[in-house]
Design a protein around this motif. Sequence first.
Motif, PDB file in Angstrom:
ATOM      1  N   LEU A   5      -8.536  21.159  -8.135  1.00 54.56           N
ATOM      2  CA  LEU A   5      -8.330  22.579  -7.836  1.00 54.56           C
ATOM      3  C   LEU A   5      -8.299  23.434  -9.094  1.00 54.56           C
ATOM      4  CD1 LEU A   5      -5.426  23.078  -5.308  1.00 54.56           C
ATOM      5  CD2 LEU A   5      -7.767  23.876  -5.100  1.00 54.56           C
ATOM      6  N   LEU A   6      -7.697  22.876 -10.126  1.00 60.36           N
ATOM      7  CA  LEU A   6      -7.504  23.647 -11.354  1.00 60.36           C
ATOM      8  C   LEU A   6      -8.824  24.103 -11.958  1.00 60.36           C
ATOM      9  CD1 LEU A   6      -4.550  21.801 -13.084  1.00 60.36           C
ATOM     10  CD2 LEU A   6      -4.581  24.166 -12.324  1.00 60.36           C
ATOM     11  N   LYS A   7      -9.876  23.348 -11.649  1.00 58.46           N
ATOM     12  CA  LYS A   7     -11.215  23.723 -12.112  1.00 58.46           C
ATOM     13  C   LYS A   7     -11.592  25.126 -11.649  1.00 58.46           C
ATOM     14  CE  LYS A   7     -14.068  20.710 -10.469  1.00 58.46           C
ATOM     15  NZ  LYS A   7     -15.007  19.669 -10.117  1.00 58.46           N
ATOM     16  N   TYR A   8     -11.101  25.486 -10.477  1.00 56.05           N
ATOM     17  CA  TYR A   8     -11.485  26.770  -9.883  1.00 56.05           C
ATOM     18  C   TYR A   8     -10.415  27.846 -10.082  1.00 56.05           C
ATOM     19  CZ  TYR A   8     -14.406  23.321  -7.585  1.00 56.05           C
ATOM     20  OH  TYR A   8     -15.245  22.277  -7.334  1.00 56.05           O
ATOM     21  N   MET A   9      -9.396  27.513 -10.860  1.00 56.15           N
ATOM     22  CA  MET A   9      -8.334  28.493 -11.067  1.00 56.15           C
ATOM     23  C   MET A   9      -8.238  28.861 -12.529  1.00 56.15           C
ATOM     24  SD  MET A   9      -5.444  27.100  -8.528  1.00 56.15           S
ATOM     25  CE  MET A   9      -5.692  27.304  -6.761  1.00 56.15           C
ATOM     26  N   ASN A  10      -8.359  30.135 -12.800  1.00 53.65           N
ATOM     27  CA  ASN A  10      -8.302  30.604 -14.176  1.00 53.65           C
ATOM     28  C   ASN A  10      -7.121  31.539 -14.341  1.00 53.65           C
ATOM     29  OD1 ASN A  10     -11.020  29.551 -15.126  1.00 53.65           O
ATOM     30  ND2 ASN A  10     -11.535  30.688 -13.283  1.00 53.65           N
ATOM     31  N   ILE A 103       2.590  35.184  -1.338  1.00 57.52           N
ATOM     32  CA  ILE A 103       1.581  34.444  -2.116  1.00 57.52           C
ATOM     33  C   ILE A 103       0.242  34.542  -1.394  1.00 57.52           C
ATOM     34  CG2 ILE A 103       0.877  32.188  -3.053  1.00 57.52           C
ATOM     35  CD1 ILE A 103       3.519  32.785  -4.198  1.00 57.52           C
ATOM     36  N   ILE A 104      -0.761  35.057  -2.099  1.00 55.90           N
ATOM     37  CA  ILE A 104      -2.106  35.115  -1.516  1.00 55.90           C
ATOM     38  C   ILE A 104      -3.039  34.303  -2.402  1.00 55.90           C
ATOM     39  CG2 ILE A 104      -3.991  36.596  -0.714  1.00 55.90           C
ATOM     40  CD1 ILE A 104      -2.005  38.954  -0.813  1.00 55.90           C
ATOM     41  N   VAL A 105      -3.710  33.344  -1.810  1.00 55.14           N
ATOM     42  CA  VAL A 105      -4.738  32.613  -2.548  1.00 55.14           C
ATOM     43  C   VAL A 105      -6.067  32.930  -1.863  1.00 55.14           C
ATOM     44  CG1 VAL A 105      -5.543  30.411  -3.456  1.00 55.14           C
ATOM     45  CG2 VAL A 105      -3.103  30.766  -3.091  1.00 55.14           C
ATOM     46  N   LEU A 106      -6.890  33.658  -2.588  1.00 52.61           N
ATOM     47  CA  LEU A 106      -8.199  34.052  -2.062  1.00 52.61           C
ATOM     48  C   LEU A 106      -9.214  32.997  -2.494  1.00 52.61           C
ATOM     49  CD1 LEU A 106     -10.152  36.296  -0.925  1.00 52.61           C
ATOM     50  CD2 LEU A 106     -10.179  37.229  -3.215  1.00 52.61           C
ATOM     51  N   LEU A 107      -9.976  32.512  -1.527  1.00 51.91           N
ATOM     52  CA  LEU A 107     -10.960  31.467  -1.841  1.00 51.91           C
ATOM     53  C   LEU A 107     -12.345  31.912  -1.375  1.00 51.91           C
ATOM     54  CD1 LEU A 107     -11.298  28.461  -2.824  1.00 51.91           C
ATOM     55  CD2 LEU A 107     -11.175  27.837  -0.413  1.00 51.91           C
ATOM     56  N   LEU A 108     -13.281  31.939  -2.322  1.00 55.09           N
ATOM     57  CA  LEU A 108     -14.667  32.283  -1.998  1.00 55.09           C
ATOM     58  C   LEU A 108     -15.552  31.111  -2.386  1.00 55.09           C
ATOM     59  CD1 LEU A 108     -14.717  35.870  -3.560  1.00 55.09           C
ATOM     60  CD2 LEU A 108     -14.427  35.288  -1.149  1.00 55.09           C
ATOM     61  N   SER A 109     -16.457  30.760  -1.496  1.00 62.08           N
ATOM     62  CA  SER A 109     -17.360  29.650  -1.801  1.00 62.08           C
ATOM     63  C   SER A 109     -18.782  30.062  -1.510  1.00 62.08           C
ATOM     64  CB  SER A 109     -17.045  28.429  -0.933  1.00 62.08           C
ATOM     65  OG  SER A 109     -15.685  28.152  -0.946  1.00 62.08           O
ATOM     66  N   ASN A 110     -19.696  29.354  -2.143  1.00 61.96           N
ATOM     67  CA  ASN A 110     -21.104  29.562  -1.825  1.00 61.96           C
ATOM     68  C   ASN A 110     -21.352  29.060  -0.403  1.00 61.96           C
ATOM     69  OD1 ASN A 110     -24.090  28.339  -1.788  1.00 61.96           O
ATOM     70  ND2 ASN A 110     -23.984  30.082  -3.183  1.00 61.96           N
ATOM     71  N   GLN A 111     -22.266  29.735   0.278  1.00 58.76           N
ATOM     72  CA  GLN A 111     -22.604  29.411   1.665  1.00 58.76           C
ATOM     73  C   GLN A 111     -22.878  27.917   1.855  1.00 58.76           C
ATOM     74  OE1 GLN A 111     -22.658  32.014   4.012  1.00 58.76           O
ATOM     75  NE2 GLN A 111     -22.697  30.324   5.462  1.00 58.76           N
ATOM     76  N   LYS A 112     -23.490  27.300   0.850  1.00 58.00           N
ATOM     77  CA  LYS A 112     -23.898  25.888   0.985  1.00 58.00           C
ATOM     78  C   LYS A 112     -22.729  24.918   0.806  1.00 58.00           C
ATOM     79  CE  LYS A 112     -28.599  26.546  -0.766  1.00 58.00           C
ATOM     80  NZ  LYS A 112     -28.452  27.767  -1.599  1.00 58.00           N
TER      81      LYS A 112
END
Lengths: 156, 88
Positions: A5-10, A103-112
Amino acid sequence: MISGLLKYMNEEDIIINLKARNKKNAISVMLNCLVNTKRIGKNDKRLILKVIMQREDMGSTAIGGNIALPHARLDCVKDIVSCIAISREGIDFDSLDEEPVHIIVLLLSNQKEAGLHLKTLAYLAKMLRDKSFVRKLEAAKEKSEVISLIARQSNV
Amino acid sequence: MDKVEQEIVVNNIHGLHARPAALFVQIANKFDSAVQLEKDGDIVDGKSIIAVLSLGVTKGTRIKLMLEGDDANEAFMELRKFLEENNA
């Protein structure tokens, strides 16, 4: 596994003291943060906000326990992008238990990335199902504290 | 007090991610019985969305549904139906 997960959290995509009037405003502020850090394109913000709100209309992602996990998959998003926001006052997010969201965690991913998207949501849930962890996150005063809390929780 | 335990292969096309997880919990909460789900040794409360979501159940995943209470049989029938149906 959660440590992935940490890979996607900055650190720069964390908002410590979110000020927002309502759900849409909160998500908009979080998307502005992602525009500023160049995780998403400025011109894509409107569409992303629209898709997230459409998903919210189907059923709130504020799933109780003062947490919300708004999410969407879109072609214009590269891989996986996330933004974490903490609100001290709490935001009305139409939550299922009618409690304000802190606490809000917004997650966006590519369609694929359907599989990875679901896996990441599950990891987030695994982390956030621990109430004492959520209370610690809520109390965090620095962005770096949020990252180290998540890193520690990932090792549990 | 009835007790029901059975392994189920989830056929719901979206697995149990956010919305299906919320629907599952909604059904579970109609009943007085305690509802638990087990996947790979991880046992969670089937009446909490965050807990159900945290299992990361995708279509084709085998999970164990465990119920205990006076309406366990009735609850089991409904929850199994939800998990086994391909309700896209």
